[in-house]
Design a protein around this motif. Structure first.
Motif, PDB file in Angstrom:
ATOM      1  N   LEU A   7      -8.365   2.137  -1.285  1.00  0.00           N
ATOM      2  CA  LEU A   7      -7.408   2.924  -2.058  1.00  0.00           C
ATOM      3  C   LEU A   7      -7.964   4.309  -2.380  1.00  0.00           C
ATOM      4  CD1 LEU A   7      -6.040   0.236  -4.564  1.00  0.00           C
ATOM      5  CD2 LEU A   7      -4.751   1.400  -2.755  1.00  0.00           C
ATOM      6  N   GLU A   8      -9.238   4.372  -2.750  1.00  0.00           N
ATOM      7  CA  GLU A   8      -9.870   5.658  -3.064  1.00  0.00           C
ATOM      8  C   GLU A   8      -9.918   6.548  -1.828  1.00  0.00           C
ATOM      9  OE1 GLU A   8     -12.131   8.937  -4.104  1.00  0.00           O
ATOM     10  OE2 GLU A   8     -10.882   7.614  -5.332  1.00  0.00           O
ATOM     11  N   GLU A   9     -10.251   5.976  -0.681  1.00  0.00           N
ATOM     12  CA  GLU A   9     -10.318   6.761   0.558  1.00  0.00           C
ATOM     13  C   GLU A   9      -8.935   7.284   0.936  1.00  0.00           C
ATOM     14  OE1 GLU A   9     -12.189   8.235   4.225  1.00  0.00           O
ATOM     15  OE2 GLU A   9     -12.698   7.931   2.114  1.00  0.00           O
ATOM     16  N   THR A  10      -7.908   6.453   0.798  1.00  0.00           N
ATOM     17  CA  THR A  10      -6.529   6.882   1.088  1.00  0.00           C
ATOM     18  C   THR A  10      -6.120   8.008   0.138  1.00  0.00           C
ATOM     19  OG1 THR A  10      -5.990   4.614   1.773  1.00  0.00           O
ATOM     20  CG2 THR A  10      -4.145   6.091   1.313  1.00  0.00           C
ATOM     21  N   HIS A  11      -6.441   7.831  -1.127  1.00  0.00           N
ATOM     22  CA  HIS A  11      -6.106   8.837  -2.143  1.00  0.00           C
ATOM     23  C   HIS A  11      -6.815  10.156  -1.853  1.00  0.00           C
ATOM     24  CE1 HIS A  11      -6.888  10.942  -5.994  1.00  0.00           C
ATOM     25  NE2 HIS A  11      -5.634  10.613  -6.261  1.00  0.00           N
ATOM     26  N   ASP A  12      -8.097  10.096  -1.496  1.00  0.00           N
ATOM     27  CA  ASP A  12      -8.856  11.320  -1.266  1.00  0.00           C
ATOM     28  C   ASP A  12      -8.377  12.051  -0.015  1.00  0.00           C
ATOM     29  OD1 ASP A  12     -11.354  12.763  -2.377  1.00  0.00           O
ATOM     30  OD2 ASP A  12     -11.741  12.694  -0.215  1.00  0.00           O
ATOM     31  N   GLU A  13      -7.964  11.301   0.993  1.00  0.00           N
ATOM     32  CA  GLU A  13      -7.442  11.938   2.216  1.00  0.00           C
ATOM     33  C   GLU A  13      -6.144  12.669   1.915  1.00  0.00           C
ATOM     34  OE1 GLU A  13      -6.406  10.818   6.886  1.00  0.00           O
ATOM     35  OE2 GLU A  13      -7.283   9.307   5.558  1.00  0.00           O
ATOM     36  N   LEU A  57       0.838  -1.206   0.000  1.00  0.00           N
ATOM     37  CA  LEU A  57       0.000   0.000   0.000  1.00  0.00           C
ATOM     38  C   LEU A  57       0.871   1.254   0.000  1.00  0.00           C
ATOM     39  CD1 LEU A  57      -2.709   1.491   0.228  1.00  0.00           C
ATOM     40  CD2 LEU A  57      -2.583   1.192   2.712  1.00  0.00           C
ATOM     41  N   ILE A  58       1.915   1.250   0.801  1.00  0.00           N
ATOM     42  CA  ILE A  58       2.817   2.404   0.870  1.00  0.00           C
ATOM     43  C   ILE A  58       3.480   2.650  -0.482  1.00  0.00           C
ATOM     44  CG2 ILE A  58       4.915   3.285   1.972  1.00  0.00           C
ATOM     45  CD1 ILE A  58       4.072   1.526   4.423  1.00  0.00           C
ATOM     46  N   ASP A  59       3.892   1.570  -1.147  1.00  0.00           N
ATOM     47  CA  ASP A  59       4.505   1.724  -2.468  1.00  0.00           C
ATOM     48  C   ASP A  59       3.525   2.318  -3.478  1.00  0.00           C
ATOM     49  OD1 ASP A  59       6.932   0.781  -1.620  1.00  0.00           O
ATOM     50  OD2 ASP A  59       6.595  -1.279  -2.279  1.00  0.00           O
ATOM     51  N   LEU A  60       2.242   1.950  -3.355  1.00  0.00           N
ATOM     52  CA  LEU A  60       1.233   2.535  -4.241  1.00  0.00           C
ATOM     53  C   LEU A  60       1.132   4.045  -4.022  1.00  0.00           C
ATOM     54  CD1 LEU A  60      -1.782   0.043  -4.335  1.00  0.00           C
ATOM     55  CD2 LEU A  60      -0.607   1.027  -6.296  1.00  0.00           C
ATOM     56  N   VAL A  61       1.105   4.455  -2.757  1.00  0.00           N
ATOM     57  CA  VAL A  61       1.028   5.886  -2.431  1.00  0.00           C
ATOM     58  C   VAL A  61       2.269   6.602  -2.960  1.00  0.00           C
ATOM     59  CG1 VAL A  61       0.963   7.573  -0.544  1.00  0.00           C
ATOM     60  CG2 VAL A  61      -0.440   5.504  -0.417  1.00  0.00           C
ATOM     61  N   PHE A  62       3.445   5.959  -2.812  1.00  0.00           N
ATOM     62  CA  PHE A  62       4.689   6.549  -3.318  1.00  0.00           C
ATOM     63  C   PHE A  62       4.656   6.707  -4.839  1.00  0.00           C
ATOM     64  CE2 PHE A  62       7.764   5.176   0.328  1.00  0.00           C
ATOM     65  CZ  PHE A  62       7.175   6.111   1.154  1.00  0.00           C
TER      66      PHE A  62
END
Length: 872
Positions: A61-67, A17-22
């Motif tokens: 993933l959408e919630e993490t992205h929107d935050e 998940l962290i790599d996706l955010v990166f």
């Protein structure tokens, strides 16, 4: 293969998940539709556990992205700190494993308030300038570099480990990079905390546990009347004959429970006995129906039965509330000091739980407990040391006094060994003799002075009065006449110390003084150890007999202390009788086994493995997978309707869990979801709500004890189909409280603010300053009435809009609880979401909305309306 290549790779939980955010560029982050086409509606039923887990991933993933996107939009107000040094970690292996250790500038004094300190799970942007706009992140030499904080600075090192998305300029592939010149300035800008998201991600990807027994019960729910329904286990039901373990306590426990509450408690007890099937039960607790009371008594019963139970809630506030309720019941039932509290553990973030505001919670807080026990088991200054020291003193005080004199002789000789005039130096033995004589003369002088008022001024009676020559002679040894506990404290800590700079060996205690001060010093430390041991150790680690012996020993030590203070001789028959009894009990306590290590983590594991009731947030329960904990039996989730279903997947997979009990009310507020896309997909739906939608049987608590009947009339009809009864207390005439005169201030009233006007603040939240002024006037009137009558009153001001909460908070600040704490006048201003579960004497609701479109905003959401109308 060399040693370096054989070393295990550093693992970071939820790394995928962290790599996706990166991997997201700034453009990706700012694109509100980045995951829109990937998010699908979360179904109500599932065919397999795998499909169940995968259904939540796109929305997460959408919630993490929107935050993260939301944080970027308010970048200028983001908390920031300056980074002082950057050092590549030993695990640093480009191009992917970019591990670093950083130190940051800590603010001191008044500057500390509001200062940002990076914490575990934070996503931070690293930039050379304090950003005011998003473009500032790209203008930095590090061009949109973000990092994930792996650890915290609460440990032994002041270095903070991070994982970076890209190589930090100047950091190199090895060695240190120190920020010195102005051009090297580096800032850490807080963007979001991913701790809960990472834990949910791990749960959905089976990185936490593999116990899917309870999941299989919730994939598809059969109607209650079917052969596969949710009825009680047929084996346990046919054999259930009550609970003999609670037979003596049960009449008292259930004396003030109504029928629905008692049935709920008995249901929980019966589940603790069932080992034949896995069960998920729902307890439906509408506002004011005693939900927390029912949970508290259920957990108290399980505490008595020694049933290993985990209790979770969505928030820190909620877990503090339910733990506090349980502790009130437990503390009233304890028979031997606080023996039994060791079976209860609360853990989590100390600051967010605000543990230091609650003395009773501190006693069961895991970090505090581990720290206390670590001191008790310290090899040179803990339980065993003080126990043996006391036994040695009481068994042979003459030997201990002799050792003490030897220590003093060494110090005395050490002080005078370099003297040029040996004729002026007394031997230590001579000094001790003259010390005793001078003390004798001093006592005679004190007696003479005390009795002088009873003699005539012409009296020639100088018996016991020092002559001038005698006084001068005694003056030579005035330094040896000082007394004090500190002197004995130093002896107690290290009798072999011969070079102490604070003790020159010339202050010598008499035998009686030595025994008295030594017994007091060792006794206080031994008593503290014993109380801490039976308070903080689980009952499986310390028997009731050992606790009784410790309490007896404490009583004997207090008796010895009292006799010494009274001047009773050590050789007297009465003293020896008490002393021998005390020594006998203390020797029996040698058999009490203690851990071989006082390492904090070892003691944490010991406490968790043997605890009966464990309390934490649902997110924090992820830590139980790595603490070496023994299997749990039951799971309680309070405020279950406020917990995202995917988040409940964290505790539901814990090893050994057989049953889950969900307590909540799906007709109040659901979980908060930032992303509208994720919300529309059902991401905020709870497991409780989904099971209700599928027709899962739920046990209703059907009597409300909070609202006046005139207030409860509408919610009962609108939200609960008139299935809720008013309790006898709210039907009494005396229950109609009136804090201000006038019809407008009856049980309830609606005030039309015709001149009000909606406006948006900088954060695009609505506020109405005319309504804020009216609220201030009502609060002022209530305060003036309070100062006149001194009648306690609690007031809650609720608004659905953050801007209005802030505006009202500013207006009524002088009347807030922080300013008037302890006076009996309390005032709390919160959002609707922040007030769920709360209740006050007076509730003021500021609706804010006033527009020509007829838009009613939050009132269109029945769940929020329900919460607002049922707080009083």
């Amino acid at each position: 293969m060399d040693k370096e290549s054989r070393k295990p790779k550093k693992e970071v939980g939820g790394r995928s998940l962290i790599d996706l955010v990166f991997s997201w560029s700034i453009r990706d982050v700012l694109n509100k539709d980045h995951y829109k086409n990937q998010v699908t509606t979360i179904p109500e039923t599932f065919s397999t556990v795998t499909s169940y887990m995968k259904a939540f991933v796109p929305s997460l993933l959408e919630e993490t992205h929107d935050e993260l996107r939301s944080s970027m939009m308010s970048l200028s107000r983001a908390p920031t700190c300056e980074i002082l040094t950057v050092e590549t970690s030993k695990d640093h292996k480009p191009p992917k494993d970019l591990f670093y250790q950083i130190t940051y500038k800590r603010r001191q004094g008044e500057d500390y308030v509001g200062a940002y300190e990076p914490d575990v799970g934070d996503i931070i942007a690293l930039t050379n300038v304090r950003p005011k706009y998003i473009d500032d992140l790209n203008r930095s030499r590090n061009s949109y570099l973000i990092a994930y904080v792996i650890g915290s600075q609460h440990g032994s090192s002041d270095k903070l480990p991070i994982l970076a998305s890209k190589s930090i300029n100047g950091g190199g592939e090895s060695g240190n990079k120190k920020m010195k010149s102005k051009s090297d300035t580096l800032f850490a800008v807080y963007l979001m905390n991913m701790t809960t998201n990472v834990r949910v991600w791990k749960a959905l990807n089976s990185e936490l546990g593999s116990n899917t027994n309870l999941f299989k019960k919730v994939l598809q729910v059969q109607p209650p009347n079917s052969s596969h329904g949710q009825n009680s286990c047929t084996i346990c039901f046919s054999n259930y004959n009550g609970c003999p373990e609670l037979s003596t306590r049960w009449p008292t426990m259930c004396s003030d429970l109504n029928d629905s509450q008692e049935a709920a408690v008995l249901n929980c007890i019966s589940l603790s006995k069932c080992h034949h099937q896995n069960t998920v039960r729902l307890i439906w607790g509408p506002p004011g129906t005693g939900k927390t009371k029912t949970i508290g008594l259920s957990l108290f019963a399980l505490f008595q039965l020694k049933c290993r139970t985990l209790t979770c809630t969505p928030t820190n506030i909620a877990i503090v509330e339910v733990t506090t309720r349980l502790l009130r019941l437990v503390n009233q039932s304890l028979d031997y000091g606080k023996y039994g509290l060791g079976d209860i553990i609360l853990f989590g973030n100390r600051r967010r739980l605000k543990i230091d505001n609650y003395d009773d919670l501190l006693e069961v807080f895991l970090d505090h407990r581990a720290k206390i026990l670590s001191k008790c088991f310290a090899p040179l200054s803990g339980w065993k040391h003080w126990l043996e020291s006391m036994i040695d003193l009481l068994e042979d005080p003459n030997k201990q006094y002799s050792l003490y004199l030897q220590s003093r002789r060494k110090r005395y000789n050490y002080k005078h060994e370099d003297s040029d005039d040996e004729n002026d130096i007394l031997t230590f033995e001579q000094f001790v003799k003259e010390r005793q004589y001078s003390l004798y003369l001093k006592k005679r002088r004190e007696k003479y002075n005390k009795d002088s008022d009873n003699r005539s001024s012409s009296s020639d009676d100088h018996n016991g009065f020092l002559t001038l020559e005698e006084f001068v002679k005694e003056k030579q040894y005035s330094q040896s006449l000082k007394k004090g506990k500190e002197r004995c404290d130093n002896d107690g800590e290290d009798t072999d110390n011969t070079t102490s700079s604070s003790d020159d060996g010339t202050d010598v205690l008499t035998f009686e003084e030595f025994v008295k001060e030594k017994q007091n010093y060792i006794g206080e430390n031994l008593k503290l150890c014993m109380v801490n041991l039976y308070t903080h150790l689980p009952t499986s680690c310390i028997s009731l007999k050992e606790v009784k012996d410790m309490i007896r020993a404490i009583n004997f030590l207090e008796s010895i202390k009292s006799l010494l203070c009274q001047g009773v001789g050590i050789t007297s028959e009465g003293f020896q009788l008490v002393l021998n009894s005390c020594v006998h009990v203390l020797k029996s306590l040698r058999a009490f086994s203690v851990p071989t290590s006082n390492d904090s983590q070892t003691l944490r594991n010991l406490c968790l493995e043997n605890a009966c009731l464990i309390f934490c947030t649902a997110s924090s329960s992820a830590k139980l997978y790595t603490e070496g904990i023994k299997p749990l039996e039951l799971l309680f989730i309070d405020e279950a309707a406020q917990l995202k279903e995917c988040e409940s997947a964290i505790p539901l997979q814990l090893p050994g869990l057989r049953h889950a009990i969900l307590i909540g009310d799906e007709r109040q507020l659901p979980a908060m979801v930032k992303s509208k896309i994720a919300e529309n997909a059902g991401f905020g739906r709870s497991l409780f709500e989904r099971l209700v939608l599928l027709g899962h049987e739920k046990h209703l608590l059907n009597v409300q004890y909070r609202m006046h009947p005139s207030i409860s009339l509408f919610p009962k009809k609108e939200f609960y189909n008139n299935r809720i009864l008013d309790g006898p207390n709210v039907n009494e005439r005396s229950y109609e409280k009136c804090f201000l005169e006038g019809k407008i201030f009856g049980s309830y009233s609606f005030i039309n603010i015709a001149d009000g006007k909606e406006e948006l603040d900088r954060g695009h939240s609505s506020k109405n300053m005319v309504e804020a002024a009216v609220v201030y006037q009502i609060v002022l009137s209530l305060y003036e009435e309070f100062t006149r009558t001194k009648k306690k009153v609690s007031i809650g001001v609720i608004s659905p809009y953050k801007a209005q909460v802030n505006a009202i908070g500013e207006r009524v600040r002088e009347y807030s609880t922080d300013h008037l704490a302890g006076t009996g006048f309390t005032l709390s201003v919160r959002s609707v979401d922040g007030f769920q579960g709360g209740e006050e004497d007076v509730i003021i609701i500021s609706t804010v909305r006033c527009n020509g479109n007829g838009s009613i905003g939050f009132l269109s959401n029945h769940q929020r309306t329900n919460v607002v109308l049922t707080r009083v």
